[in-house]
Design an enzyme around this catalytic site. Structure first.
Site, short mmCIF file in Angstrom:
data_model
loop_
_atom_site.label_atom_id
_atom_site.label_comp_id
_atom_site.label_asym_id
_atom_site.label_seq_id
_atom_site.Cartn_x
_atom_site.Cartn_y
_atom_site.Cartn_z
N ASN A 1 0.80 -1.24 0.00
CA ASN A 1 0.00 0.00 0.00
C ASN A 1 0.83 1.28 0.00
OD1 ASN A 1 -2.53 1.63 0.57
ND2 ASN A 1 -1.37 2.04 2.46
N SER B 1 -2.41 3.80 -8.95
CA SER B 1 -3.28 4.98 -8.94
C SER B 1 -3.77 5.22 -10.35
CB SER B 1 -2.49 6.22 -8.47
OG SER B 1 -3.23 7.40 -8.73
N TYR C 1 5.14 10.95 -9.29
CA TYR C 1 4.07 10.10 -8.77
C TYR C 1 3.43 9.30 -9.91
CZ TYR C 1 -0.15 8.69 -6.22
OH TYR C 1 -1.17 7.96 -5.62
N SER D 1 5.89 6.76 -11.36
CA SER D 1 6.12 5.65 -10.43
C SER D 1 4.94 4.69 -10.45
CB SER D 1 6.37 6.16 -9.01
OG SER D 1 5.21 6.72 -8.45
N LYS D 2 3.72 5.22 -10.55
CA LYS D 2 2.54 4.35 -10.54
C LYS D 2 2.39 3.61 -11.87
CE LYS D 2 1.01 5.17 -6.34
NZ LYS D 2 1.05 4.10 -5.32
N1 LIG Z 1 -6.22 8.47 -1.42
C1 LIG Z 1 -6.28 8.56 -2.72
O1 LIG Z 1 -7.06 9.34 -3.29
C2 LIG Z 1 -5.38 7.69 -3.54
C3 LIG Z 1 -5.55 7.68 -4.91
C4 LIG Z 1 -4.74 6.87 -5.68
C5 LIG Z 1 -3.80 6.07 -5.08
N2 LIG Z 1 -3.63 6.10 -3.73
C6 LIG Z 1 -2.60 5.23 -3.17
O2 LIG Z 1 -3.04 4.65 -1.94
C7 LIG Z 1 -1.90 4.39 -1.12
C8 LIG Z 1 -1.95 5.13 0.20
O3 LIG Z 1 -3.14 5.08 0.82
P1 LIG Z 1 -3.34 5.41 2.35
O4 LIG Z 1 -4.59 6.18 2.42
O5 LIG Z 1 -3.24 4.17 3.16
O6 LIG Z 1 -2.08 6.37 2.71
P2 LIG Z 1 -1.48 6.71 4.11
O7 LIG Z 1 -0.47 7.78 3.87
O8 LIG Z 1 -2.59 6.97 5.08
O9 LIG Z 1 -0.75 5.36 4.55
C9 LIG Z 1 0.44 4.94 3.99
C10 LIG Z 1 1.36 4.46 5.07
O10 LIG Z 1 2.61 4.13 4.46
C11 LIG Z 1 3.62 4.44 5.38
N3 LIG Z 1 4.91 4.60 4.69
C12 LIG Z 1 5.31 5.62 3.91
N4 LIG Z 1 6.57 5.41 3.49
C13 LIG Z 1 6.96 4.22 4.00
C14 LIG Z 1 8.16 3.46 3.93
N5 LIG Z 1 9.22 3.90 3.23
N6 LIG Z 1 8.23 2.29 4.58
C15 LIG Z 1 7.18 1.83 5.31
N7 LIG Z 1 6.02 2.52 5.41
C16 LIG Z 1 5.90 3.69 4.77
C17 LIG Z 1 3.18 5.72 6.05
O11 LIG Z 1 3.81 5.88 7.32
C18 LIG Z 1 1.67 5.51 6.16
O12 LIG Z 1 1.29 5.03 7.42
C19 LIG Z 1 -0.69 4.93 -1.85
O13 LIG Z 1 -0.05 3.91 -2.57
C20 LIG Z 1 -1.33 5.96 -2.77
O14 LIG Z 1 -0.50 6.28 -3.84
C21 LIG Z 1 -4.40 6.89 -2.96
#
Ligand SMILES: NC(=O)c1ccc[n+]([C@@H]2O[C@H](COP(=O)([O-])OP(=O)(O)OC[C@H]3O[C@@H](n4cnc5c(N)ncnc54)[C@H](O)[C@@H]3O)[C@@H](O)[C@H]2O)c1
Length: 267
Positions: free
Chosen positions: A98, A151, A164, A167-168
């Site tokens: 994630n 994404s 971003y 990468s996706k």
């Molecule tokens: N929310 C949206 O609209 C949306 C849209 C498209 C894609 N996404 C994708 O969804 C995912 C994130 O969703 P979320 O809501 O859970 O985000 P979030 O930021 O709430 O949770 C992500 C977690 O990843 C952890 N993290 C970051 N870097 C890290 C690392 N190097 N090692 C270990 N942990 C790490 C952070 O501490 C955080 O707790 C991402 O991949 C994002 O690109 C989200």
């Protein structure tokens, strides 16, 4: 009691803590749902407090969760994480990737090289590295399911983004690569492309970065979705649940939009 859709599965959710905010994040919702469906969950995050909070929520609901703190942008940490889980649980049935970041991203002519490196390292290289270290475990078992969170930015116009988006797009290609090379070992790999979701990472962080109110940001995002509203982290979690479960046993290499039909605006 109805049997769970993930009964007996050992699931590692990487990035299962969350950015603080009003709503629930994708990683945390997925960890909660997998546990509700009977999986034994390993909550992985680089932030211990946030991972512990997710694990406590699972325990409160009667589920089972362990915490492993790791920064997956380091290969040593990925290696350690996998060996700790195998030692703890004896194997890994599900890897849910994630982790994703976007802070500091900009159009190509404004993007700083160190921001490009950070986003690529965390979103793409780190995701490849967790796959790299989990695949041998799953090959040995001759079974396993990997779900990578991508994404819709990978396939849609996103003019204020560079690293971003790229990468996706790489995550989509990585998923297909892992799927094709490991199908004969019983390993499946699929990706989810969330669209505009009402998560703290997307909405609260954007509001804070631009000085706008949360409701204002949420409203603009909702209007961009054909369904007229944002999705939630639960929409991502339910898609992940299906792809991770044996219900999807003949599905691999798929990149699934979860976006209220937003991708239909392309092409
Ligand atoms: N929310 C949206 O609209 C949306 C849209 C498209 C894609 N996404 C994708 O969804 C995912 C994130 O969703 P979320 O809501 O859970 O985000 P979030 O930021 O709430 O949770 C992500 C977690 O990843 C952890 N993290 C970051 N870097 C890290 C690392 N190097 N090692 C270990 N942990 C790490 C952070 O501490 C955080 O707790 C991402 O991949 C994002 O690109 C989200």
């Amino acid at each position: 009691m109805m049997p769970g859709r993930l009964d007996g599965k050992r699931a590692v959710i990487v990035g299962a803590g969350q950015t603080p905010g009003e709503t629930i994040g994708n990683g945390r919702a997925t960890a909660l749902l997998f546990a509700r469906e009977g999986a034994q969950v390993v909550v992985v995050d680089r932030r211990e407090d946030s991972a512990a909070e997710t694990a406590a929520m699972i325990a409160d609901e009667g589920g089972r969760a362990e915490v492993v703190v790791a920064d997956i942008s380091s290969e040593d940490e990925c290696r350690r994480l996998v060996s700790e889980v195998v030692e703890m649980l004896g194997g890994i049935d599900i890897l849910h990737n994630n982790v994703g970041i976007g802070a500091g991203d900009a159009p190509p002519h404004h993007l700083e090289a160190d921001v490009w490196d950070r986003i690529m390292d965390v979103n793409l290289k780190a995701m490849w590295m967790t796959c790299k270290h989990v695949i041998p475990v799953m090959r040995e078992q001759r079974s396993g399911a990997i779900v990578n969170v991508s994404s819709t930015a990978a396939i849609m116009a996103a003019n204020n983004l560079t690293a971003y988006k790229i990468s996706k797009a790489g995550v989509n290609a990585l998923t297909q690569q892992v799927a094709s090379g490991n199908a004969k070992y019983g390993i499946r790999a699929n990706a989810i492309m969330p669209g505009l979701m009402d998560t703290p990472m997307a909405v609260d962080a954007a509001a804070a970065a631009t000085g706008r109110k949360r409701d204002e940001v949420a409203d603009v995002r909702a209007r961009a979705v054909p369904m007229g509203h944002q999705g939630t982290a639960w929409d991502v979690a339910y898609a992940a649940l299906f792809l991770a479960s044996d219900e999807a046993q003949f599905i691999s290499g798929v990149v699934l939009p979860v976006d209220g039909a937003q991708h239909t605006q392309v092409g």
